[in-house]
Design an enzyme around this catalytic site. Sequence first.
Site, PDB file in Angstrom:
ATOM      1  N   SER A 163       0.853  -1.182   0.000  1.00  0.00           N
ATOM      2  CA  SER A 163       0.000   0.000   0.000  1.00  0.00           C
ATOM      3  C   SER A 163       0.890   1.233   0.000  1.00  0.00           C
ATOM      4  CB  SER A 163      -0.900   0.011   1.245  1.00  0.00           C
ATOM      5  OG  SER A 163      -1.533   1.262   1.413  1.00  0.00           O
ATOM      6  N   TYR A 175      -1.477  -0.267  10.515  1.00  0.00           N
ATOM      7  CA  TYR A 175      -1.590  -0.666   9.112  1.00  0.00           C
ATOM      8  C   TYR A 175      -0.327  -0.282   8.338  1.00  0.00           C
ATOM      9  CZ  TYR A 175      -3.630  -1.274   4.459  1.00  0.00           C
ATOM     10  OH  TYR A 175      -3.879  -1.678   3.173  1.00  0.00           O
TER      11      TYR A 175
END
Length: 354
Positions: free
Chosen positions: A186, A199
């Site tokens: 990501s 995350y």
Amino acid sequence: MKSMILGCLGVFSAVAFMFGCSYSALLGLVCTIIVFRFYKEKSAQVDPRNKAVFITGCDSGFGNQFARRLDEKGFTVFAGCLMPDREGARLLKEESSDRLHVVHVDVTDEWLVRGAVKYVKENLGDNELWAIVNNAGIAIFTEIEWCSVVQFQRILDVNVIGVVRVTKAFLPLIRNSNGRIVNVASLAGRFTMPAFAAYSMSKRACIAFSDALRIEMKKFNVKVSTIEPSLYKTPISETKYLADQNRKSWSETPTEVKDAYGDEYFDAFLKNIDTQMQRAKSNISEVIDLMVESVLDEIPKVRYVPSSSIVRATILTFLPSYITDRLFQIYTPRVVPRQSTSSVSSASDNDVPS
């Protein structure tokens, strides 16, 4: 010739930036990216016949759509699903060709991963395992003080150790085929925003693992790529799911911590997260397109970033921390935590000599 011109322009921009010509270099680099975006040469593509791909996280989201696309392209697909009896896996199997296999796998379970390897070996037939795609992932978007250590451990276990576990288990098959490994990371692994700590930590570790593996696997002619999307509308960005997660975390947070923030701050935080998730992009097909390219490209890229994010991501790479901190601070609630004012007063009192 075109590639040489673009390459020289990029190198010139990077060197100019290193020697202090920051604004002109940044402009040159952005221009290079934009030109490359519209005029890049397409890589030749591999023949999908007699090639198999193993994918994790195919119950829903990116993985589910990606498995369907590869099946349409003619690959033999082993779609790893956490819940093979649920609707997502069932419809995937029913609506695909007989080349697609649904495989029960939990990336945190060593025995299920070994079982998946065994199943793939037994059902490869005349195919070779061309790629493994580590797509399975979970997320939590919450502030660090009410994100429990257990939650940190869980997200790292799935998003990092799960990637390591699956990769190591399938590497012998990938080496035999001179294939490739694709890890879905990501842009949050490059830039960390407020409430994204857990995350971002997991995705940054995933990128680091991919970088090392890519270099180590060159001697076997095995390619390693990362897919690095921004925020898209998938099950992990559903606002109700995230709100429920945060409320549960808040309820389990020690009273002294909750008192420091106050319920008003927490409510403002929930609204802020909801606003951020509403900005998630709905066109997930642009991510699926990149995932397909990473498997099909004869010479895959090291890093696949959606075109809608690449200029912003490049600019952020070169900005100093004090600027990115200010930019990302807009994503924090405007409500002042309860203890904020009192702590400043206490600090001032402590500075007075006795």
